[in-house]
Design an enzyme around this catalytic site. Structure first.
Site, short mmCIF file in Angstrom:
data_model
loop_
_atom_site.label_atom_id
_atom_site.label_comp_id
_atom_site.label_asym_id
_atom_site.label_seq_id
_atom_site.Cartn_x
_atom_site.Cartn_y
_atom_site.Cartn_z
N ASP A 21 0.85 -1.19 0.00
CA ASP A 21 0.00 0.00 0.00
C ASP A 21 0.88 1.24 0.00
O ASP A 21 1.67 1.46 0.93
CB ASP A 21 -0.90 -0.03 1.24
CG ASP A 21 -1.68 1.26 1.44
OD1 ASP A 21 -1.88 1.98 0.45
OD2 ASP A 21 -2.08 1.53 2.59
N ASN A 23 -0.28 4.52 -0.23
CA ASN A 23 -0.91 5.77 0.22
C ASN A 23 -1.57 5.68 1.59
O ASN A 23 -2.25 6.63 2.02
CB ASN A 23 -1.92 6.27 -0.82
CG ASN A 23 -3.04 5.26 -1.07
OD1 ASN A 23 -3.17 4.27 -0.37
ND2 ASN A 23 -3.85 5.53 -2.10
N ASP A 25 -4.07 3.83 2.78
CA ASP A 25 -5.51 3.58 2.94
C ASP A 25 -5.81 2.14 3.31
O ASP A 25 -6.97 1.75 3.43
CB ASP A 25 -6.28 3.98 1.68
CG ASP A 25 -5.92 3.12 0.45
OD1 ASP A 25 -5.03 2.25 0.56
OD2 ASP A 25 -6.53 3.34 -0.62
N ASP A 29 -1.80 -1.25 -3.86
CA ASP A 29 -2.12 -0.51 -5.07
C ASP A 29 -0.98 -0.62 -6.09
O ASP A 29 0.08 -1.20 -5.81
CB ASP A 29 -2.42 0.95 -4.75
CG ASP A 29 -1.38 1.58 -3.83
OD1 ASP A 29 -0.17 1.41 -4.10
OD2 ASP A 29 -1.76 2.23 -2.83
N GLU A 265 -7.63 -21.17 -16.04
CA GLU A 265 -7.87 -21.80 -14.74
C GLU A 265 -8.80 -22.98 -14.98
O GLU A 265 -10.00 -22.82 -15.19
CB GLU A 265 -8.49 -20.82 -13.75
CG GLU A 265 -8.67 -21.45 -12.37
CD GLU A 265 -9.68 -20.73 -11.50
OE1 GLU A 265 -9.66 -20.93 -10.28
OE2 GLU A 265 -10.51 -19.97 -12.05
N HIS A 330 -3.94 -17.58 -4.80
CA HIS A 330 -4.86 -16.73 -4.04
C HIS A 330 -6.14 -17.45 -3.65
O HIS A 330 -6.90 -16.94 -2.82
CB HIS A 330 -5.21 -15.49 -4.86
CG HIS A 330 -6.01 -15.81 -6.08
ND1 HIS A 330 -5.45 -16.36 -7.22
CD2 HIS A 330 -7.34 -15.70 -6.35
CE1 HIS A 330 -6.39 -16.56 -8.12
NE2 HIS A 330 -7.54 -16.17 -7.63
#
Length: 562
Positions: A21, A23, A25, A29, A265, A330
């Site tokens: 991250d 920034n 938040d 990103d 996939e 994931h």
């Protein structure tokens, strides 16, 4: 024959939301990724795969796309993405995107229009069916996310019909039978390729085609999960007759002419039927991201299974097809926790052993973020801390059937996709250096012990071991081109195999268990001179004669002297 670039690649999967991250938040990103590209280059990665970063309401962390031609503001802008592409390409790193084409978000403009009326021009972009005579759902299909009453059909009062959603109620399935939709998709894919994207991972690509007439599934319900007569059947829309025509048209309209790499996939695809999809002469997909060894719910890989699967995919290669090698991503739990040992004593050793199995078997290796530092599963104390839609759906389905909340949590936690989605552990600072704010999902409490900064400070780290393996893949011809031959095939602890081509022979020996193991070196190996190239144990003597003993989770790679 000259290899395609993706056959020589080491692919690194980035789950952007949890990577870095920039920034504060609490959400990873694109600028965070840009700040870490040099780390991936140093690891030896030459291709990155982004899970979906398109505009999305984030019902399923981006797999519910609301705009296929834009970046979600939480991750940045399309200009940020263009800058990232340029930076990655300058480093010799290609970029592939996750393309979700089985379904969209219900907030996509297509669906907003589709549900307005039966004669709307976008109506047939999705799958609508009238209710049965009694007003009930068109069939007994259950939703994978088990929302609402468990049905894969949702009634829409505006038009009095049901729409199909194999996953969330907010993720309606697209209608691949409708040519105007297909043309929209082809134009969108060309747009990304024109932007500079090098290829695509096709999410649940075997489910684009739906069975004619939408018949009921005859599968026996799962008493712990299925409810209200709706049954989740993994085969209900998988590998349906007509899927190959859809995939071939995708190839001829987009991927083939543009020489764009594709990895599908492959739910429902194994080494038994892979040639139907990824044989080069078929013109469908380049590789299949299969589930023969890794999927949610599996907590062990026997040596027998490993040999069987690897021999099966090696045979696929002989017929002009190419496999993928991975053990987690994931959508699964962490590979060290599932297939190795995540205790402090053996975590590093087992992580290195698993890395060898992925990087020295035939095909293209895929690294999921965090594997290179041995990240492990997390166990939250409350269901409120979990985000994964499968986890929440399964938990509430169990509780609704009278199963106690603690038992339900103990059941769903080990297999939760959130195990792989906790923030990347960069250092031992607050929130593992992932963010200066509050992370979107809690950091794994073991981050002070397991983090990249700590690994980089050690020459014997998991990261350093991965870096050596990626170097071997670039430089050792036997890994890329060699045949696969297993030895000691009846041993339930020792995995031993050779990779052999005209220029080189490599031998891998792995003690795939947590106990000391003694064994006899096969006679055919004793007749030659071998040099040990790599080992995950210090101060052990290389020896390939007579009786040999390996320590728990010990792995070695040898090269035959020429």
């Amino acid at each position: 024959m000259k290899k395609k670039w993706w056959q020589e690649a080491v692919v690194y999967e980035i789950y952007c939301k949890s990577f870095c991250d920039s920034n504060g938040d609490g959400i990873g990103d694109l600028r965070g990724v840009m700040s870490k590209l040099s780390v991936l280059r140093d690891l030896g990665v030459n291709c990155i795969w982004f899970t979906p970063i398109y505009t999305s309401p984030q019902v399923d962390n981006g797999y519910d796309v609301a705009d296929y031609r834009n970046i979600d503001p939480a991750y940045g802008t399309i200009e940020d993405f263009k800058e990232l592409l340029e930076m990655a390409h300058a480093m010799g790193i290609r970029v592939i995107m996750d393309m979700v084409l089985n379904h969209s978000s219900d907030e996509h403009p297509w669906f907003i229009e589709s549900r307005k009326s039966k004669d709307n021009p976008y109506r047939n972009y999705y799958i609508w069916q009238p209710p049965k005579a009694d007003g009930s759902a068109p069939n007994n299909w259950g939703s994978y996310f088990r929302e609402g009453n468990g049905s894969a059909w949702e009634f829409d009062e505006t038009t009095g019909e049901y729409y199909l959603h194999q996953y969330s109620i907010k993720m309606p399935d697209l209608n691949w039978e409708y040519e105007p939709l297909r043309r929209e998709i082809y134009d969108m894919l060309h747009w990304w390729i024109d932007l500079g994207v090098d290829g695509f991972r096709l999410d649940v690509f075997t489910r684009f085609k739906k069975p004619a007439g939408f018949p009921d599934t005859q599968k026996t319900p799962d008493p712990k999960l299925d409810r209200n007569g709706f049954v989740v059947d993994g085969a209900m829309c998988t590998n349906v007759e007509g899927i190959h025509e859809i995939l071939h048209e995708l190839y001829t309209e987009v991927f083939g002419p543009r020489e764009s790499m594709t990895v599908g996939e492959g739910a429902g695809v194994s080494h038994h039927n892979a040639l139907d999809y990824c044989c080069a002469s078929r013109g469908e997909v380049d590789m299949v991201y299969h589930f023969d060894l890794a999927y949610r719910g599996r907590y062990v890989i026997s040596n027998e299974l490993f040999r069987k699967v690897q021999k099966g995919w090696a045979e696929v290669m002989h017929h002009n097809a190419w496999p993928v090698q991975y053990l987690s991503n994931h959508d699964s739990a962490r590979q060290v926790s599932c297939y190795g040992c995540d205790s402090a004593e053996y975590r590093a050793d087992s992580a290195k052993l698993l890395a060898v199995l992925v990087h020295t078997t035939p095909g293209t290796p895929f690294i999921y973020q965090g594997e290179e530092i041995g990240m492990v599963n997390v166990r939250y104390d409350s269901i409120e801390d979990y985000n994964c839609r499968y986890t929440l759906g399964d938990y509430h389905a169990m509780v609704a059937r009278g199963i106690g909340s603690e038992e339900a949590l103990n059941t769903v936690a080990p297999r939760s996709r959130d195990n792989a989605r906790t923030p990347y552990q960069w250092n031992s600072d607050a929130n593992a250096g992932f963010t200066t704010g509050t992370p979107w999902i809690k950091v794994n409490p073991r981050y002070s012990e397991i983090n990249l900064e700590r690994d980089l400070a050690s020459e014997d780290s998991i990261f350093a071991f991965y870096r050596e393996l990626t170097r071997m893949r670039r430089e050792d011809p036997a890994i890329l081109d060699g045949d696969l031959t297993f030895l000691m095939e009846d041993h339930d602890r020792i995995l031993m195999y050779m990779r052999r081509c005209a220029r080189q022979t490599l031998l891998v020996i792995a003690n795939y268990c947590g106990e000391n193991t003694a064994f006899e070196i096969p006679s055919e190996l004793r007749e030659n001179q071998w040099t040990r190239r790599i080992s995950n144990k210090k101060n052990t003597e290389p020896a390939l004669n007579g009786t040999r003993a390996l320590l728990p989770w010990e792995v070695e790679i040898y090269e035959l002297a020429r």
